[in-house]
Design an enzyme around this catalytic site. Structure first.
Site, PDB file in Angstrom:
ATOM      1  N   ASP A 149       0.843  -1.196   0.000  1.00 25.26           N
ATOM      2  CA  ASP A 149       0.000   0.000   0.000  1.00 25.26           C
ATOM      3  C   ASP A 149       0.882   1.251   0.000  1.00 25.26           C
ATOM      4  O   ASP A 149       1.383   1.669   1.038  1.00 25.26           O
ATOM      5  CB  ASP A 149      -0.916  -0.021   1.235  1.00 25.26           C
ATOM      6  CG  ASP A 149      -1.864   1.176   1.273  1.00 25.26           C
ATOM      7  OD1 ASP A 149      -1.980   1.876   0.246  1.00 25.26           O
ATOM      8  OD2 ASP A 149      -2.500   1.397   2.327  1.00 25.26           O
ATOM      9  N   LYS A 163       1.655   7.938   0.513  1.00 24.35           N
ATOM     10  CA  LYS A 163       2.019   7.992   1.928  1.00 24.35           C
ATOM     11  C   LYS A 163       3.421   8.586   2.079  1.00 24.35           C
ATOM     12  O   LYS A 163       4.272   8.359   1.218  1.00 24.35           O
ATOM     13  CB  LYS A 163       2.065   6.565   2.519  1.00 24.35           C
ATOM     14  CG  LYS A 163       0.726   5.884   2.716  1.00 24.35           C
ATOM     15  CD  LYS A 163       0.924   4.496   3.315  1.00 24.35           C
ATOM     16  CE  LYS A 163      -0.384   3.757   3.493  1.00 24.35           C
ATOM     17  NZ  LYS A 163      -1.259   4.336   4.534  1.00 24.35           N
ATOM     18  N   ARG A 190     -11.060  -0.643   2.154  1.00 22.63           N
ATOM     19  CA  ARG A 190     -12.522  -0.728   2.189  1.00 22.63           C
ATOM     20  C   ARG A 190     -13.103  -0.881   0.790  1.00 22.63           C
ATOM     21  O   ARG A 190     -14.182  -1.453   0.624  1.00 22.63           O
ATOM     22  CB  ARG A 190     -13.099   0.490   2.917  1.00 22.63           C
ATOM     23  CG  ARG A 190     -12.848   1.797   2.227  1.00 22.63           C
ATOM     24  CD  ARG A 190     -13.093   2.992   3.132  1.00 22.63           C
ATOM     25  NE  ARG A 190     -11.989   3.224   4.051  1.00 22.63           N
ATOM     26  CZ  ARG A 190     -11.949   4.212   4.944  1.00 22.63           C
ATOM     27  NH1 ARG A 190     -12.960   5.054   5.036  1.00 22.63           N
ATOM     28  NH2 ARG A 190     -10.913   4.360   5.742  1.00 22.63           N
TER      29      ARG A 190
END
Ligand code: BES
Ligand code: ZN
Ligand code: ZN
Length: 489
Positions: free
Chosen positions: A260, A267, A341
């Site tokens: 991720d 990030k 999600r």
């Protein structure tokens, strides 16, 4: 794996029977001034020596505290005193981990478990603790501190069935498998690699895999969107363990982001460094399903793992995109870093449309906010079914893991409602991040919302240092809790 077995028989003396080290459990009863050995096999001549030694080192009897008595020139030249705390399964688990980590090398340790209140639970705890503490992830051998190892454990526990050790072995093996999957660097760990690892170990379990073309044909557009920035395509993996005569059916769903980056909402480097662990939920549901099958538990378990790599590239998904999920709900993308999600939405919708299970449980490293709420060791649990919350909490506690319930407040739902689609995948920074993520997932559970539970295990899926039965790195969090819960169904 460490060789763990019962001693030859109830009459076999513990001391002097075999070369090696003898260990005795120690506990400090409430109100008593000093800790004492809780074993019947301690010979008289050693009893006085042990008492003096325990007083001298001020053994607290706390679970996992080890002191070694050296007895030069004696037949049993080393005696290990290990604390078992309350003497419950958790205490014995810590003791098993501590003996494995103790400085006794190149030898076998014999320990008596006869005086435990629940001997079978004590044996299971001790063996599980030992096998989990023994685990170490290294891609090359040997490691800097890979000295000689403990060779075996002999448990003196007359009357306890072999099943106690076998159960511990199966649970530990699959927890270690989940750790291996999670620790593996993402250069190797593609969605396809994950599928291959599971397929190799699937045994009698029915396995189905969707490749990108099949995901597109069936409308899994959330999984496809998240995986769109990577040349290493996404997958959906389904395991089905359906024993004859099962009276319960559990569907598990796991987040399987093999790396991720955050996507275009990239990030910062520090936050990205460990993001190979972002498939820990998927690893746990796989481990639990394989364990259930090997234990031949009378519960049908279906596991779905939504696998994708969330990268940044010219083909990445982007802010403002609207995704039409499996089942028809739509998501307006507010953050490409709230990708978990989005893949889970597809998998939950598929589960709800395909099955009519008794329980629907998802595990995910979903939000950094869960660490702010509950810290490093506790997972956040959401469910509308109080009995399910109770059962999962008890299972976690018995297993040595920990969950705490957070609410699903209806009036927070507005935070995930989009103006141009059904849902936003992220909210204002001021919103409760862990709760609103759960409320987003709830939308995909349709009429099955009442039998659904969501577990955000972002924090406990990783240990910053070795501690008790946890090795540094991936913990395999969830395998133990889920297996315990299956056993209770
Ligand atoms: N994989 C992360 C969550 C995470 C963070 C797991 C730290 C383990 C340790 C997840 O995909 C994520 O980035 N979540 C965002 C959500 C936000 C964009 C709404 C987060 O927690 O910041
Ligand atoms: Zn993310
Ligand atoms: Zn993530």
């Amino acid at each position: 794996m460490l060789d763990i077995a019962f001693t030859a028989g109830p009459d076999e003396p513990i001391i002097g029977a075999a070369p090696g080290v003898v260990a005795f459990p120690v506990s400090k009863p409430e109100g008593s001034a000093s800790a004492a050995v809780v074993a019947t096999s301690l010979p008289d001549d050693l009893r006085a020596e042990a008492e003096a030694f325990l007083a001298q080192v001020a053994h607290s009897g706390k679970a996992g505290e080890v002191h070694i008595l050296h007895r030069p020139l004696q037949e049993t030249s080393k005696v290990l005193f290990v604390g078992i705390g309350e003497g419950d399964e958790a205490g014995w688990r810590s003791a098993g981990a501590a003996v494995t980590r103790s400085s006794v090398k190149e030898t076998s340790v014999t320990i008596e478990i006869t005086s435990a209140r629940e001997p079978a639970a004590a044996v299971r705890g001790f063996a599980e603790g030992a096998w989990l503490a023994e685990y170490k992830f290294r891609l090359v051998e040997p490691g800097p501190d890979d000295g000689p190892k403990l060779t075996g454990l002999r448990l003196h526990a007359p009357g306890v069935d072999q099943r106690a050790i076998d159960t511990a072995r199966i649970v530990a093996t699959h927890t270690r498998f989940a750790r291996d999957l999670t620790n593996m660097p993402s250069g190797v760990k593609t969605p396809e690699w994950f599928v291959d690892q599971v397929t190799e170990r699937g045994g009698r379990i029915e396995i189905k895999v969707w490749d990108p073309a099949e995901l597109a044909a069936d409308g899994f557009n959330g999984i496809l969107a998240v995986g769109s920035g990577s040349s290493r395509g996404p997958r959906l993996l389904r395991l089905d363990y359906a024993p004859e005569g099962a009276t319960r059916h559990v569907v598990l769903v796991g987040k399987g982001i093999t790396f991720d980056t955050g996507g275009i909402d990239i990030k910062p480097a520090d936050a990205m460094a460990l993001m190979r662990k972002d498939m820990g939920g998927g690893a746990a549901v796989v481990g639990a399903t394989l364990a259930a099958a090997e234990l031949e538990l009378p519960v049908r378990v279906t596991a779905l793992v939504a696998l994708a790599e969330n990268l940044v590239s010219g083909t990445s998904w982007r802010q403002g995109d609207v995704i039409k999920h499996y089942g028809g709900l739509t998501t307006e993308v507010r953050s490409t870093d709230a990708e978990g999600r989005v893949v889970l939405g597809d998998a939950l919708a598929y589960a709800v449309e395909t099955y009519d299970p008794d329980y629907l449980i998802d595990l995910a490293t979903l939000t950094g906010a869960s660490r702010v709420a509950l810290g490093k060791r506790i997972a956040a649990l959401f469910s509308e079914d109080d009995a399910l919350v109770k059962a999962l909490s008890e299972a976690a506690k018995a297993a040595g893991e920990s969950v705490w319930q957070l609410p699903l407040p209806g009036d927070y739902r507005a935070a995930v409602v989009s103006e141009i689609a059904d849902l936003y995948n992220s909210t204002e920074v001021s919103a409760a991040g862990t709760i609103t993520a759960a409320l987003y997932l709830r939308e995909f559970t349709g009429e099955q919302h009442d039998r659904w539970a969501h577990i955000d295990m972002s924090s406990p899926s990783w240990a910053d240092s070795a501690n008790g039965e946890l090795a540094k790195g991936a913990t395999g969090w969830g395998v133990r809790t889920l297996v315990r819960w299956f056993e209770s169904l």
